[in-house]
Design an enzyme around this catalytic site. Structure first.
Site, PDB file in Angstrom:
ATOM      1  N   ALA A   1       0.794  -1.240   0.000  1.00 39.36           N
ATOM      2  CA  ALA A   1       0.000   0.000   0.000  1.00 39.36           C
ATOM      3  C   ALA A   1       0.824   1.288   0.000  1.00 39.36           C
ATOM      4  CB  ALA A   1      -1.011   0.054   1.154  1.00 39.36           C
ATOM      5  N   ALA A   2       2.162   1.172  -0.020  1.00 37.26           N
ATOM      6  CA  ALA A   2       2.986   2.394   0.002  1.00 37.26           C
ATOM      7  C   ALA A   2       2.739   3.234  -1.258  1.00 37.26           C
ATOM      8  CB  ALA A   2       4.457   2.044   0.120  1.00 37.26           C
ATOM      9  N   GLY A   3       2.694   2.566  -2.413  1.00 33.79           N
ATOM     10  CA  GLY A   3       2.454   3.287  -3.669  1.00 33.79           C
ATOM     11  C   GLY A   3       1.066   3.908  -3.688  1.00 33.79           C
ATOM     12  N   ASP A   4       0.085   3.179  -3.176  1.00 34.12           N
ATOM     13  CA  ASP A   4      -1.292   3.697  -3.136  1.00 34.12           C
ATOM     14  C   ASP A   4      -1.357   4.935  -2.235  1.00 34.12           C
ATOM     15  OD1 ASP A   4      -1.799   1.304  -4.525  1.00 34.12           O
ATOM     16  OD2 ASP A   4      -2.225   0.227  -2.658  1.00 34.12           O
TER      17      ASP A   4
HETATM   18  O1  RIB Z   1      -1.052  -2.013  -3.703  1.00 40.80           O
HETATM   19  C1  RIB Z   1      -1.204  -2.955  -2.684  1.00 40.80           C
HETATM   20  C2  RIB Z   1      -2.437  -3.788  -2.918  1.00 40.80           C
HETATM   21  O2  RIB Z   1      -2.268  -4.551  -4.073  1.00 40.80           O
HETATM   22  C3  RIB Z   1      -2.735  -4.770  -1.819  1.00 40.80           C
HETATM   23  O3  RIB Z   1      -3.497  -4.218  -0.793  1.00 40.80           O
HETATM   24  C4  RIB Z   1      -3.366  -5.934  -2.538  1.00 40.80           C
HETATM   25  O4  RIB Z   1      -4.719  -6.049  -2.321  1.00 40.80           O
HETATM   26  C5  RIB Z   1      -3.002  -5.752  -3.998  1.00 40.80           C
HETATM   27  O5  RIB Z   1      -4.087  -5.573  -4.768  1.00 40.80           O
END
Ligand code: RIB
Length: 309
Positions: A252-255
């Protein structure tokens, strides 16, 4: 702008995180790992969670199964303040599930069963866009490609800027995304999109130029891991370094980077300032285990940034 309004379109998955994966096993082989945990995730859901924690009003368009994981995912983003009135519950498909195999340095490879995410439709997005106005649309590629393209087209018709995190890695035609505000792939995604492996700055510039030529965005924003991010506006490429942290889990770092950037930009920050804020939020995220559980608030991010100066 005090509280920007952001529409996030994309995936929602339950994550099963397996820690200290020693190496990628061969087919037929098992490797032993130290521990595991479940956490709510999915690239779209992570972006929505992060944008809300970072101070935006957020509406999530996504699709989960009518099952326990779907309800847990919806509840978790609601707790973070995300509006879930545009979520759909699919009676035919299961909620998406991602197995995140995380190594000792916090890097991961994953296996994702998309489930209900595959049934997300452009109509789901249209319904949200028809109802109200948004300052930005944030999305990724963990959903049907037609939804990605239609979301961009519908947002463009309404003059809403679109931020695309180009993950997961895949090679897609960029024709229908021409004119997008930002396209932001990581290293693997850049290679999938351009065929150029960005092992050094020269190659990253080549890749950024190629992407710029194909998608004609306002900005290409390459996420280059611990090296930082490269911003290219069609004229100049600039590296914006990130902060050094002890990485535990990059899930989730990129998100988080993209969402924090989007919120700050909507609040009036300049591109570089918003990218620095994104780096700070992502830095906090990688220093803890799990995806959503380690996404920081805007206040925590501001505090982190103060400590860097
Ligand atoms: O970017 C991280 C996400 O990618 C995770 O939370 C996982 O669900 C995947 O889809």
């Amino acid at each position: 702008m005090n509280k920007p309004k952001i529409l996030v379109v994309g995936s929602m998955n339950m994550d099963l995180l397996i820690y200290d994966v020693p190496r990628i096993p061969k087919m037929g082989e098992s490797v032993f790992c130290s521990s595991y945990a479940y956490a709510t995730g999915g690239k779209g859901s992570n972006q929505a969670f992060a944008a809300s924690k970072q101070g935006a009003e957020v509406v999530m368009v996504g699709r989960v199964g009518a099952d326990d994981n779907g309800r847990i995912l919806a509840k978790e983003i609601e707790k973070a303040g995300v509006r879930t009135d545009c979520l759909s519950y699919d009676k035919e498909a299961q909620t998406g599930l991602a197995i995140m195999n995380v190594d000792k340095e916090g890097k991961y490879f994953s296996c994702v069963a998309l489930g209900a995410n595959e049934n997300l439709s452009p109509q789901d997005v249209e319904a949200a866009l028809e109802k109200e106005k948004f300052d930005m649309v944030v999305m990724q590629l963990e959903m049907p490609l037609e939804v990605v393209y239609r979301t961009y087209e519908m947002a463009a018709e309404r003059n809403i800027p679109v931020f695309l995190d180009a993950g997961p890695a895949m090679s897609i035609p960029l024709e229908r995304l021409k004119g997008i505000f930002v396209i932001s792939p990581n290293e693997a995604e850049t290679e999938a999109l351009t065929g150029i492996s960005v092992e050094n700055e020269e190659k990253a510039i080549l890749a950024a130029k190629k992407l710029y030529k194909e998608a004609e965005p306002q900005y290409v924003l390459l996420k280059m891991g611990s090296r930082g991010a490269m911003l290219y506006d069609g004229k100049e490429a600039k590296m914006i370094p990130c902060f050094h942290v002890d990485a535990v889990d990059s899930t989730a770092a990129g998100d988080t980077f993209g969402a924090a950037f989007a919120v700050q930009y909507c609040k009036g920050a300049k591109m570089e300032e918003a990218i620095r804020f994104g780096h700070a939020a992502a830095g906090i995220c990688v220093s803890k285990k799990g995806g959503q559980p380690s996404i920081p608030t805007e206040e925590e991010t501001t505090e982190f940034l103060k400590q860097q100066n």
